[in-house]
Motif scaffolding. Sequence first.
Motif, PDB file in Angstrom:
ATOM      1  N   GLN A  42      -4.784   6.380  -4.314  1.00  0.00           N
ATOM      2  CA  GLN A  42      -5.369   5.092  -3.929  1.00  0.00           C
ATOM      3  C   GLN A  42      -6.227   4.576  -5.067  1.00  0.00           C
ATOM      4  OE1 GLN A  42      -7.238   4.932  -0.079  1.00  0.00           O
ATOM      5  NE2 GLN A  42      -5.472   5.824   0.958  1.00  0.00           N
ATOM      6  N   THR A  88       1.453   1.659   2.354  1.00  0.00           N
ATOM      7  CA  THR A  88       0.120   1.306   2.808  1.00  0.00           C
ATOM      8  C   THR A  88      -0.859   2.451   2.574  1.00  0.00           C
ATOM      9  OG1 THR A  88      -1.123   0.368   4.670  1.00  0.00           O
ATOM     10  CG2 THR A  88       0.464   2.082   5.210  1.00  0.00           C
ATOM     11  N   ASN A  89      -2.100   2.106   2.288  1.00  0.00           N
ATOM     12  CA  ASN A  89      -3.151   3.111   2.164  1.00  0.00           C
ATOM     13  C   ASN A  89      -3.576   3.573   3.554  1.00  0.00           C
ATOM     14  OD1 ASN A  89      -3.330   3.018  -0.642  1.00  0.00           O
ATOM     15  ND2 ASN A  89      -4.943   1.470  -0.633  1.00  0.00           N
ATOM     16  N   ARG A 123       0.772   1.905  -4.703  1.00  0.00           N
ATOM     17  CA  ARG A 123       1.594   1.099  -3.786  1.00  0.00           C
ATOM     18  C   ARG A 123       2.417   0.079  -4.550  1.00  0.00           C
ATOM     19  NH1 ARG A 123      -2.338  -1.638   0.006  1.00  0.00           N
ATOM     20  NH2 ARG A 123      -3.519  -1.656  -1.931  1.00  0.00           N
ATOM     21  N   VAL A 146      -1.226   7.794   0.941  1.00  0.00           N
ATOM     22  CA  VAL A 146      -0.422   6.583   1.020  1.00  0.00           C
ATOM     23  C   VAL A 146       0.777   6.902   1.898  1.00  0.00           C
ATOM     24  CG1 VAL A 146       1.094   5.006  -0.256  1.00  0.00           C
ATOM     25  CG2 VAL A 146      -1.135   5.597  -1.190  1.00  0.00           C
TER      26      VAL A 146
END
Length: 104
Positions: free
Chosen positions: A27, A50-51, A32, A57
């Motif tokens: 992150q 998505t985080n 992403r 992720v």
Amino acid sequence: MSASTSPGTPGSDQHVRMTAWVRGRVQGVGFRWFTRATALRLGGLEGFATNLGDGRVQVVAEGTRARCDELLDWLRTGDTPGRVDGVTEIWDAPRGGYDGFEIR
């Protein structure tokens, strides 16, 4: 999908849903964005990256088993930003409802 086929069947042209959870320093490093770019480069994949609140992720991809396997290989061993410590995945039947591959 026929009743005799399951998402675990290795047929490379079978449409599947792959959900992967990527652990590590993933992150805040563009992970992403690079995942989306890789999915678009491979072609034929829809879904999202998505985080999660715990620092992982989550990647959901639908397409052929072969394309999902390629994305999974990239997540594990590709030139990803940050540092990947591990990837856990599950396979399922596709659900649809995606328009391309997006970052959430």
